[in-house]
Design a protein around this motif. Sequence first.
Motif, PDB file in Angstrom:
ATOM      1  N   SER A 206      35.337  45.322  44.065  1.00  0.00           N
ATOM      2  CA  SER A 206      36.566  44.834  43.436  1.00  0.00           C
ATOM      3  C   SER A 206      37.288  43.929  44.418  1.00  0.00           C
ATOM      4  CB  SER A 206      37.481  45.988  43.016  1.00  0.00           C
ATOM      5  OG  SER A 206      38.016  46.634  44.163  1.00  0.00           O
ATOM      6  N   ARG A 207      38.292  43.223  43.933  1.00  0.00           N
ATOM      7  CA  ARG A 207      39.101  42.406  44.834  1.00  0.00           C
ATOM      8  C   ARG A 207      40.176  43.279  45.462  1.00  0.00           C
ATOM      9  NH1 ARG A 207      41.710  37.708  41.432  1.00  0.00           N
ATOM     10  NH2 ARG A 207      39.514  37.422  40.842  1.00  0.00           N
ATOM     11  N   GLN A 208      40.869  42.764  46.464  1.00  0.00           N
ATOM     12  CA  GLN A 208      41.861  43.574  47.150  1.00  0.00           C
ATOM     13  C   GLN A 208      43.236  43.463  46.491  1.00  0.00           C
ATOM     14  OE1 GLN A 208      41.774  42.008  51.156  1.00  0.00           O
ATOM     15  NE2 GLN A 208      43.374  40.525  50.740  1.00  0.00           N
ATOM     16  N   ASP A 209      44.041  44.494  46.703  1.00  0.00           N
ATOM     17  CA  ASP A 209      45.397  44.495  46.167  1.00  0.00           C
ATOM     18  C   ASP A 209      46.355  43.850  47.174  1.00  0.00           C
ATOM     19  OD1 ASP A 209      45.891  46.369  48.177  1.00  0.00           O
ATOM     20  OD2 ASP A 209      45.863  48.085  46.817  1.00  0.00           O
ATOM     21  N   ASP A 210      47.639  43.930  46.893  1.00  0.00           N
ATOM     22  CA  ASP A 210      48.638  43.291  47.754  1.00  0.00           C
ATOM     23  C   ASP A 210      48.729  43.914  49.147  1.00  0.00           C
ATOM     24  OD1 ASP A 210      49.257  41.601  45.671  1.00  0.00           O
ATOM     25  OD2 ASP A 210      50.909  42.843  44.937  1.00  0.00           O
ATOM     26  N   ASN A 213      43.900  46.636  50.207  1.00  0.00           N
ATOM     27  CA  ASN A 213      42.956  47.691  49.811  1.00  0.00           C
ATOM     28  C   ASN A 213      42.216  47.280  48.539  1.00  0.00           C
ATOM     29  OD1 ASN A 213      43.892  49.526  51.884  1.00  0.00           O
ATOM     30  ND2 ASN A 213      45.727  49.820  50.623  1.00  0.00           N
ATOM     31  N   LYS A 215      41.109  47.176  44.798  1.00  0.00           N
ATOM     32  CA  LYS A 215      41.767  47.595  43.556  1.00  0.00           C
ATOM     33  C   LYS A 215      40.995  48.730  42.892  1.00  0.00           C
ATOM     34  CE  LYS A 215      43.148  44.680  40.548  1.00  0.00           C
ATOM     35  NZ  LYS A 215      44.494  45.282  40.360  1.00  0.00           N
ATOM     36  N   TYR A 218      39.355  47.748  37.084  1.00  0.00           N
ATOM     37  CA  TYR A 218      39.973  46.659  36.339  1.00  0.00           C
ATOM     38  C   TYR A 218      40.487  47.224  35.018  1.00  0.00           C
ATOM     39  CZ  TYR A 218      37.425  43.664  39.608  1.00  0.00           C
ATOM     40  OH  TYR A 218      36.944  43.067  40.751  1.00  0.00           O
ATOM     41  N   GLU A 236      43.719  42.014  32.970  1.00  0.00           N
ATOM     42  CA  GLU A 236      42.844  41.757  34.111  1.00  0.00           C
ATOM     43  C   GLU A 236      41.443  41.327  33.677  1.00  0.00           C
ATOM     44  OE1 GLU A 236      42.973  45.173  36.675  1.00  0.00           O
ATOM     45  OE2 GLU A 236      44.963  44.658  37.444  1.00  0.00           O
TER      46      GLU A 236
END
Length: 254
Positions: A206-210, A213, A215, A218, A236
């Motif tokens: 997954s891509r990272q959060d703010d 870390n 995510k 989805y 998303e």
Amino acid sequence: MAKKQSNYAYIGIAFSLLVFGIIFIPKIVDRVKVGDITRNESRSKKVLTNSDPVVADLMYLEINGVPKKVPPFSFVNQDGDVITNKDYEGKVYLVEFFFTTCGSICPRMNRNLVQIQNTFSDAEDFGVASFTINPEYDTQKVLKAYADNYRMTNPNWHLMTGDKEAIYALANIGFNIYAGENPNVEDGFEHSGNFALIDKNGFMRSRQDDFGNPKIFYKGIISEEEKEDEDGETQEISMLKADIAKLLKEDLVK
């Protein structure tokens, strides 16, 4: 006289070369070390790049510092075939947990999955793994009718049924996606509306959060057309499509 001038000229050239070597060569070496030189565009560099595996800029879900991989599983799909995790090796795929009599979030989730399916209709290495959390009702025949009704045409989309405890363990432990029975709620079952994204090598990505870390999941309920739900949660699906495309370009590591 001419000979003496020639000697002076040679001495001048030699002195200039010496100065150039002292001043400029170390700078060139330093620039090469930091990559600040056009050798990045050279043919030799291209050959090295092409020989290296392509890796997407997506994070791995790690447990105790170890990337989490899909655990072994074996269930029967809508066509009566036994499907295992090995059938998804070399494929980018999405994972969901649902049940056919669900009247709330499942229809929305599966309409979104069909839309994603159609986006990647030409990708032979894309698939979906749908596990029913009501296997006593969702037989192979019921799942087949459900797939036909939603036009789930991707040959790598398997709707699977089998032992209930094995399915719940796969959901809650294997994928960290909540699923369970609850007689106090409508339809008698509870489950997450999220999708897990798996790469060609069987790792959760997954891509990272703010906060930097992963995510992990989805959101699978809100459609691109809706943009957001009544609580202000944004869709998303667009993000998921972009990340699927990235993983499809990755190399399979053997």
